[in-house]
Enzyme design. Structure first.
Site, PDB file in Angstrom:
ATOM      1  N   ASN A  53     -16.317  29.760  13.334  1.00 15.15           N
ATOM      2  CA  ASN A  53     -16.479  31.878  13.199  1.00 15.15           C
ATOM      3  C   ASN A  53     -16.814  32.163  14.679  1.00 15.15           C
ATOM      4  O   ASN A  53     -17.836  33.047  13.752  1.00 15.15           O
ATOM      5  CB  ASN A  53     -16.679  31.749  11.494  1.00 15.15           C
ATOM      6  CG  ASN A  53     -16.678  31.360  10.748  1.00 15.15           C
ATOM      7  OD1 ASN A  53     -17.070  30.625   9.856  1.00 15.15           O
ATOM      8  ND2 ASN A  53     -14.948  32.134   9.639  1.00 15.15           N
ATOM      9  N   ILE A  57     -19.873  35.691  17.151  1.00 20.26           N
ATOM     10  CA  ILE A  57     -20.493  35.234  16.042  1.00 20.26           C
ATOM     11  C   ILE A  57     -19.367  36.388  14.833  1.00 20.26           C
ATOM     12  O   ILE A  57     -19.575  37.246  14.456  1.00 20.26           O
ATOM     13  CB  ILE A  57     -21.827  34.722  15.210  1.00 20.26           C
ATOM     14  CG1 ILE A  57     -22.034  33.808  16.249  1.00 20.26           C
ATOM     15  CG2 ILE A  57     -22.046  34.687  13.808  1.00 20.26           C
ATOM     16  CD1 ILE A  57     -23.410  34.519  16.223  1.00 20.26           C
ATOM     17  N   CYS A  58     -18.376  35.642  13.800  1.00 23.12           N
ATOM     18  CA  CYS A  58     -18.187  36.462  12.894  1.00 23.12           C
ATOM     19  C   CYS A  58     -18.290  35.969  11.357  1.00 23.12           C
ATOM     20  O   CYS A  58     -17.777  35.380  10.686  1.00 23.12           O
ATOM     21  CB  CYS A  58     -15.818  36.184  12.791  1.00 23.12           C
ATOM     22  SG  CYS A  58     -15.608  36.756  11.835  1.00 23.12           S
ATOM     23  N   LEU A  59     -18.993  37.503  11.290  1.00 22.01           N
ATOM     24  CA  LEU A  59     -20.071  37.022   9.878  1.00 22.01           C
ATOM     25  C   LEU A  59     -20.140  38.302   8.979  1.00 22.01           C
ATOM     26  O   LEU A  59     -20.276  39.264   9.735  1.00 22.01           O
ATOM     27  CB  LEU A  59     -21.385  36.678  10.559  1.00 22.01           C
ATOM     28  CG  LEU A  59     -22.729  36.302   9.841  1.00 22.01           C
ATOM     29  CD1 LEU A  59     -22.186  35.469   7.999  1.00 22.01           C
ATOM     30  CD2 LEU A  59     -23.686  36.230  10.033  1.00 22.01           C
TER      31      LEU A  59
END
Length: 159
Positions: A85, A92-94
């Site tokens: 992710n 950051i993919c959150l």
């Protein structure tokens, strides 16, 4: 909006200094003139004990915009960070930094969320093909890569 952002970031800094999780670091960057840049924070997140991430202290940069807290900050690891992710550039993919953003989310919650993401990637939101494929199809090889990465970001004992 920058007045609102600066006020909130000043409060975030005070709150963090009084109460933050053990092993975590977060502080505003220093400008060339020695002043504090509240819109750019340098942080580090420890890997959780009992996971492949343990033993690592992972650098994270948080970039706040003048629209903060209405708009989520951008958070990133160093480029080429190995994680399903995390994009190639380290972003950051959150969910709490995207669609699930709420202005009430604190720096502490952001960093704890990123720590959780390390060991519990979201396979429904891959950002990096190689790490995603290993995580889904070759768990042992994935774990080995994570352990290698932990050695590149060791926790240094303070004297």
């Amino acid at each position: 909006m920058s007045g609102l952002a600066l006020g909130r970031l000043t409060e975030e800094r005070k709150t963090w200094r009084k109460d933050h999780p053990f092993g975590f670091n977060a502080k505003p960057a220093t400008n060339k003139d020695g002043s504090m840049n509240l819109f750019l924070w340098n942080c580090s997140i420890p890997g959780k004990e009992g996971t492949a991430w343990q033993g690592g202290l992972y650098p994270v940069t948080i970039h706040f915009s003048e629209d903060y807290p209405s708009k989520s900050p951008l958070c990133s690891f160093p480029g080429k960070f190995f994680h399903p992710n995390v994009f190639e550039n380290g972003q950051i993919c959150l969910s709490i930094l995207g669609n699930d953003w709420k202005p009430s989310i604190s720096v502490k919650q952001i960093l704890l969320g990123i720590q959780d993401l390390l060991d519990t990637p979201n396979p429904n939101s891959p950002a990096q093909t190689y790490a995603y494929e290993l995580f889904v199809k070759q768990k042992d090889k994935y774990r080995t890569k994570v352990e290698e990465q932990a050695k590149r970001f060791p926790v240094l004992d303070e004297l």
